[in-house]
Motif scaffolding. Structure first.
Motif, PDB file in Angstrom:
ATOM      1  N   MET A   1       4.664  16.468   2.600  1.00  0.00           N
ATOM      2  CA  MET A   1       4.210  15.733   3.858  1.00  0.00           C
ATOM      3  C   MET A   1       3.608  14.527   3.742  1.00  0.00           C
ATOM      4  SD  MET A   1       3.567  19.299   6.174  1.00  0.00           S
ATOM      5  CE  MET A   1       3.298  18.364   7.795  1.00  0.00           C
ATOM      6  N   GLU A   2       2.510  14.469   2.625  1.00  0.00           N
ATOM      7  CA  GLU A   2       1.702  13.329   2.509  1.00  0.00           C
ATOM      8  C   GLU A   2       2.665  12.233   2.135  1.00  0.00           C
ATOM      9  OE1 GLU A   2      -2.447  11.771   0.757  1.00  0.00           O
ATOM     10  OE2 GLU A   2      -1.303  13.398  -0.545  1.00  0.00           O
ATOM     11  N   MET A   3       3.573  12.540   1.187  1.00  0.00           N
ATOM     12  CA  MET A   3       4.586  11.513   0.575  1.00  0.00           C
ATOM     13  C   MET A   3       5.305  11.197   1.926  1.00  0.00           C
ATOM     14  SD  MET A   3       5.998   9.812  -1.735  1.00  0.00           S
ATOM     15  CE  MET A   3       6.092  10.885  -3.379  1.00  0.00           C
ATOM     16  N   HIS A   4       5.735  11.925   2.806  1.00  0.00           N
ATOM     17  CA  HIS A   4       6.505  11.433   3.881  1.00  0.00           C
ATOM     18  C   HIS A   4       5.855  10.368   4.564  1.00  0.00           C
ATOM     19  CE1 HIS A   4       9.707  12.232   7.002  1.00  0.00           C
ATOM     20  NE2 HIS A   4       8.936  12.413   7.806  1.00  0.00           N
ATOM     21  N   ARG A   5       4.661  10.584   4.842  1.00  0.00           N
ATOM     22  CA  ARG A   5       3.804   9.456   5.432  1.00  0.00           C
ATOM     23  C   ARG A   5       3.634   8.101   4.790  1.00  0.00           C
ATOM     24  NH1 ARG A   5       2.720  14.840   7.241  1.00  0.00           N
ATOM     25  NH2 ARG A   5       3.193  14.722   9.511  1.00  0.00           N
ATOM     26  N   ALA A   6       3.392   8.317   3.442  1.00  0.00           N
ATOM     27  CA  ALA A   6       3.412   7.208   2.477  1.00  0.00           C
ATOM     28  C   ALA A   6       4.835   6.444   2.695  1.00  0.00           C
ATOM     29  CB  ALA A   6       3.187   7.610   1.075  1.00  0.00           C
TER      30      ALA A   6
ATOM     31  N   ALA B   1      15.299   9.285  -2.415  1.00  0.00           N
ATOM     32  CA  ALA B   1      14.873   8.997  -3.912  1.00  0.00           C
ATOM     33  C   ALA B   1      13.420   9.599  -4.137  1.00  0.00           C
ATOM     34  CB  ALA B   1      14.872   7.854  -4.325  1.00  0.00           C
ATOM     35  N   HIS B   2      12.576   9.800  -2.890  1.00  0.00           N
ATOM     36  CA  HIS B   2      11.041   9.843  -2.948  1.00  0.00           C
ATOM     37  C   HIS B   2      10.754  11.303  -2.562  1.00  0.00           C
ATOM     38  CE1 HIS B   2      11.428   5.715  -4.464  1.00  0.00           C
ATOM     39  NE2 HIS B   2      10.731   6.070  -5.293  1.00  0.00           N
ATOM     40  N   GLU B   3      11.486  11.890  -1.857  1.00  0.00           N
ATOM     41  CA  GLU B   3      10.837  12.887  -1.246  1.00  0.00           C
ATOM     42  C   GLU B   3      11.924  14.123  -0.964  1.00  0.00           C
ATOM     43  OE1 GLU B   3       9.819  12.901   3.114  1.00  0.00           O
ATOM     44  OE2 GLU B   3      11.378  11.175   3.431  1.00  0.00           O
ATOM     45  N   ALA B   4      11.623  15.356  -0.629  1.00  0.00           N
ATOM     46  CA  ALA B   4      12.375  16.571  -0.732  1.00  0.00           C
ATOM     47  C   ALA B   4      13.002  16.797   0.624  1.00  0.00           C
ATOM     48  CB  ALA B   4      11.466  17.706  -1.211  1.00  0.00           C
TER      49      ALA B   4
ATOM     50  N   LEU C   1       0.960  -1.111  -0.048  1.00  0.00           N
ATOM     51  CA  LEU C   1      -0.081   0.055  -0.008  1.00  0.00           C
ATOM     52  C   LEU C   1       0.869   1.281   0.085  1.00  0.00           C
ATOM     53  CD1 LEU C   1      -2.616   1.510   0.236  1.00  0.00           C
ATOM     54  CD2 LEU C   1      -2.647   1.333   2.700  1.00  0.00           C
ATOM     55  N   GLY C   2       1.914   1.056   0.679  1.00  0.00           N
ATOM     56  CA  GLY C   2       2.892   2.344   0.802  1.00  0.00           C
ATOM     57  C   GLY C   2       3.513   2.752  -0.530  1.00  0.00           C
ATOM     58  N   LYS C   3       3.673   1.691  -1.247  1.00  0.00           N
ATOM     59  CA  LYS C   3       4.365   1.885  -2.650  1.00  0.00           C
ATOM     60  C   LYS C   3       3.321   2.439  -3.537  1.00  0.00           C
ATOM     61  CE  LYS C   3       8.624  -1.049  -2.281  1.00  0.00           C
ATOM     62  NZ  LYS C   3       9.016  -2.367  -2.931  1.00  0.00           N
ATOM     63  N   GLN C   4       2.165   1.980  -3.355  1.00  0.00           N
ATOM     64  CA  GLN C   4       1.110   2.441  -4.171  1.00  0.00           C
ATOM     65  C   GLN C   4       0.784   3.776  -4.066  1.00  0.00           C
ATOM     66  OE1 GLN C   4      -2.477  -0.058  -4.027  1.00  0.00           O
ATOM     67  NE2 GLN C   4      -3.742   1.844  -4.335  1.00  0.00           N
TER      68      GLN C   4
ATOM     69  N   ARG D   1       1.181   7.406  -6.644  1.00  0.00           N
ATOM     70  CA  ARG D   1       0.150   8.251  -6.669  1.00  0.00           C
ATOM     71  C   ARG D   1       0.545   9.659  -6.704  1.00  0.00           C
ATOM     72  NH1 ARG D   1      -3.103  10.902  -3.946  1.00  0.00           N
ATOM     73  NH2 ARG D   1      -2.472  10.326  -1.762  1.00  0.00           N
ATOM     74  N   ILE D   2       1.314   9.799  -5.284  1.00  0.00           N
ATOM     75  CA  ILE D   2       1.857  11.108  -4.926  1.00  0.00           C
ATOM     76  C   ILE D   2       2.862  11.618  -5.657  1.00  0.00           C
ATOM     77  CG2 ILE D   2       2.602  12.522  -2.904  1.00  0.00           C
ATOM     78  CD1 ILE D   2       1.424  10.372  -1.010  1.00  0.00           C
ATOM     79  N   THR D   3       3.823  10.805  -6.309  1.00  0.00           N
ATOM     80  CA  THR D   3       4.793  10.998  -7.044  1.00  0.00           C
ATOM     81  C   THR D   3       4.088  11.718  -8.371  1.00  0.00           C
ATOM     82  OG1 THR D   3       6.315   9.542  -6.416  1.00  0.00           O
ATOM     83  CG2 THR D   3       6.640  10.405  -8.594  1.00  0.00           C
ATOM     84  N   GLY D   4       3.153  11.258  -8.841  1.00  0.00           N
ATOM     85  CA  GLY D   4       2.409  11.838 -10.291  1.00  0.00           C
ATOM     86  C   GLY D   4       1.776  13.239  -9.851  1.00  0.00           C
ATOM     87  N   GLU D   5       1.311  13.363  -8.644  1.00  0.00           N
ATOM     88  CA  GLU D   5       0.786  14.795  -8.450  1.00  0.00           C
ATOM     89  C   GLU D   5       1.846  15.794  -8.329  1.00  0.00           C
ATOM     90  OE1 GLU D   5      -2.499  15.994  -7.949  1.00  0.00           O
ATOM     91  OE2 GLU D   5      -2.626  13.747  -8.670  1.00  0.00           O
ATOM     92  N   MET D   6       3.149  15.233  -7.596  1.00  0.00           N
ATOM     93  CA  MET D   6       4.291  16.199  -7.567  1.00  0.00           C
ATOM     94  C   MET D   6       4.879  16.642  -8.894  1.00  0.00           C
ATOM     95  SD  MET D   6       6.646  14.455  -4.448  1.00  0.00           S
ATOM     96  CE  MET D   6       6.299  14.935  -2.800  1.00  0.00           C
ATOM     97  N   GLU D   7       4.673  15.577  -9.666  1.00  0.00           N
ATOM     98  CA  GLU D   7       5.392  16.023 -11.303  1.00  0.00           C
ATOM     99  C   GLU D   7       4.285  17.135 -11.971  1.00  0.00           C
ATOM    100  OE1 GLU D   7       7.523  15.036 -13.316  1.00  0.00           O
ATOM    101  OE2 GLU D   7       8.456  13.028 -12.219  1.00  0.00           O
ATOM    102  N   LYS D   8       2.899  17.208 -11.638  1.00  0.00           N
ATOM    103  CA  LYS D   8       2.138  18.244 -12.155  1.00  0.00           C
ATOM    104  C   LYS D   8       2.563  19.465 -11.544  1.00  0.00           C
ATOM    105  CE  LYS D   8      -1.858  15.185 -12.566  1.00  0.00           C
ATOM    106  NZ  LYS D   8      -3.186  14.537 -12.024  1.00  0.00           N
TER     107      LYS D   8
END
Length: 603
Positions: free
Chosen positions: A493-498, A523-526, A307-310, A314-321
């Protein structure tokens, strides 16, 4: 040594860890008496939580919660409450009492399971977390850090009267006994090879050292007698100063020196090189239990990991936008680096400006609050800089005010280096810690006279943290996130929790190393590398706790979407929030049942 210290010494000489106790439950034929007894029990086993709530009868006490005698007292007490609860069939109770009774039952059963676990110790006074019997001290969320926070005189421990000052001296005597027991248990852990990872012990050493070899006037434990309230007479001040100097120089400093020497010379050389709980005897079974405790679900580590990877994807896609909307050319990791170092996002020259910035967010938010919420807490809160002794390794946090709302809640903000303080997360952070997150939810919970008092304190992390993370998603509805960087901050912050779902399960169930988890996070957060390292080490010390945020948030979002779909034009967001916030902190299965019943009531 005062009378209380003498009694504790006698108990030790007799070989007892705590006096024999028994929970008394008055049988009146009314379940309210059971609820009252359970709340009294909660205060007794967690007196610091009682102090946080403004209840002063335990202000002189720290429970030695890792002692064998106390653990046996807990087993007997939880068993007694479950036995008494059988006298009140849920089918014969009101809807409200039935829900409260089921929360009580869930809590007792989960705590009993923990008490029967070979690694876990229950009833830690730190954020309602379990501790580990043979690893009771660590670098975050540990009693030695919490006591230091109280010691400075600016937290929840009151220092208004002579009695308050004396209560703190008695509480310190208990605390010193706790530290002595810690070293006993850790030596036992050394024999059984149940020890902390070496990297965590290394982080504890400077925390202890900070109290040794410094002038008395700079010691946190001495600060209350440097800042007396006007009501305390001069002759009383002189006596208290002498008492505080004595306990610091003759008891606290010798204990801290002994603890430091133990950690550095005895404990550190035998600490383990492994990182996860599964490396210890019964470690995987313990982690499975902690998942159930912290998420209130039956999800497996493998399910949560997936679930975390999923969610990360998803959040990565929102960040790209957001990156594309801002016209940034380059990879997402390059965008992370730009956000970390962008000077316009680090605008402050002094810490006071940071605090003023958060108060400005509060003013903007208040204009739209009535469109999203019916309920408003009576309690106020303040935004305050985190104390210097823990600022370097602390995260932002909220400490509730007193139940009577006389002492406001406190939103602590660490500002170790103001010139590098980045504002990108600040709107989401305010929503999480203050309004409508922790301050809002916990204050409403404390002030709800329709709830049994045992449901007033902070509890059930999956609900409390799930709500706070859900609160971050309300920013646009509350007039925030107009700046795309602030919206990106919310996504971060949501990515951090994911990511927590992935790395916590990875470390404790799937053989990931500390370095694996750090690399995945980078690799996945700022977040900065320094911040990520501190977070990963926090997960190592408190297995399973970090899972609660995202699991709780996703359940609240799922229930909101379900209600909106099934109720259509009848759906009112304010009423949905009333339902979520109206019964205290609930296990997710009970929250889901409640919302389903609310939806069905419209049919």
């Amino acid at each position: 040594m005062n009378c209380k210290g003498l009694i504790l010494a006698i108990i030790l000489l007799l070989g007892a860890c705590t006096p024999e106790r028994k929970t008394t439950i008055e049988d009146t034929g009314n379940i309210d008496s059971l609820f009252v007894a359970f709340y009294d029990f909660q205060k007794e086993i967690n007196p610091i939580e009682a102090t946080k709530a403004g209840i002063d009868i335990y202000n002189d006490t720290v429970v030695n919660y890792i002692s064998d005698g106390h653990q046996e007292f807990l087993r007997d007490s939880y068993t007694s409450f479950l036995s008494e609860l059988e006298k009140y069939p849920v089918s014969e109770l009101s809807t409200e009492d039935a829900l409260s009774a089921r929360v009580l039952e869930w809590d007792c059963r989960m705590k009993l399971e923990g008490l029967n676990n070979s690694l876990v110790t229950m009833a830690s006074p730190i954020y309602n977390l379990p501790s580990f019997e043979l690893m009771p001290l660590f670098q975050v969320q540990s009693l030695h850090l919490y006591v230091a926070q109280l010691a400075g005189g600016t937290s929840v421990q009151p220092f208004a009267t002579k009695e308050d000052y004396e209560n703190w001296l008695h509480r310190l005597e208990d605390y010193l006994q706790f530290l002595d027991t810690c070293m006993e248990h850790m030596r036992e852990g050394m024999k059984k090879e149940i020890v902390l990872p070496k990297v965590l012990t290394l982080k504890m050493l400077p925390q202890i050292k900070a109290f040794i070899d410094i002038p008395l006037e700079e010691n946190l434990f001495y600060q209350p007698v440097l800042h007396f309230p006007e009501a305390i007479q001069e002759d009383v001040r002189v006596g208290l100063k002498a008492d505080y100097e004595r306990i610091i120089t003759q008891e606290i400093l010798p204990m801290y020196e002994e603890l430091y020497q133990f950690l550095e010379q005895e404990y550190l050389p035998v600490c383990r090189e492994t990182d996860g709980l599964s490396a210890l005897p019964n470690g995987r079974g313990t982690y499975d239990y902690l998942i159930r405790l912290h998420t209130t679900t039956k999800m497996t580590a493998e399910e949560i990991h997936a679930l975390g990877k999923q969610e990360v994807e998803r959040i990565t896609g929102e960040m790209e936008k957001v990156k594309e909307d801002l016209g940034f050319e380059g990879e997402l990791n390059d965008f992370f680096n730009m956000v970390r170092t962008k000077k316009e996002l680090m605008p402050f020259e002094n810490p006071e400006k940071v605090i003023a910035h958060f108060n400005g967010i509060r003013e903007r938010l208040s204009l739209r609050l009535d469109s999203v919420f019916n309920l408003r807490p009576k309690a106020d809160f303040i935004v305050k800089r985190t104390e210097a002794f823990r600022e370097a390794s602390a995260s932002a946090e909220y400490v509730p005010g007193s139940k009577d709302a006389k002492r406001p809640g406190t939103f602590y903000v660490p500002i170790p280096d103001v010139k590098s303080y980045n504002v990108v997360h600040d709107e989401a952070l305010f929503l999480h810690e203050a309004i409508p997150g922790h301050h809002y939810q916990l204050s409403l919970q404390q002030e709800n006279q329709g709830l049994p008092e045992f449901l007033h304190p902070e509890s059930m992390g999956v609900f409390v943290e799930g709500w706070a993370l859900y609160a971050e998603s309300l920013g646009k509805e509350l007039g925030l996130y107009e700046d795309p960087y602030q919206y990106f901050g919310m996504l971060s912050m949501e990515m951090h929790r994911a990511i927590r779902l992935v790395v916590d399960t990875g470390i404790h169930a799937m053989g990931w190393t500390r370095e694996d988890a750090i690399a995945y996070s980078l690799a996945h957060e700022a977040e900065s590398e320094e911040g990520i390292i501190a977070e990963i080490e926090r997960y190592m010390a408190t297995p399973g706790q970090a899972l609660s945020y995202k699991i709780g948030q996703l359940k609240i979002l799922q229930l909101r979407n379900k209600a909106k779909t099934e109720l259509g034009p009848k759906f009112d967001l304010r009423e949905f929030h009333d339902q979520v916030l109206g019964s205290g902190s609930l296990p997710l299965v009970l929250l889901e049942e409640k919302i389903n019943s609310w939806i069905a009531s419209y049919e």
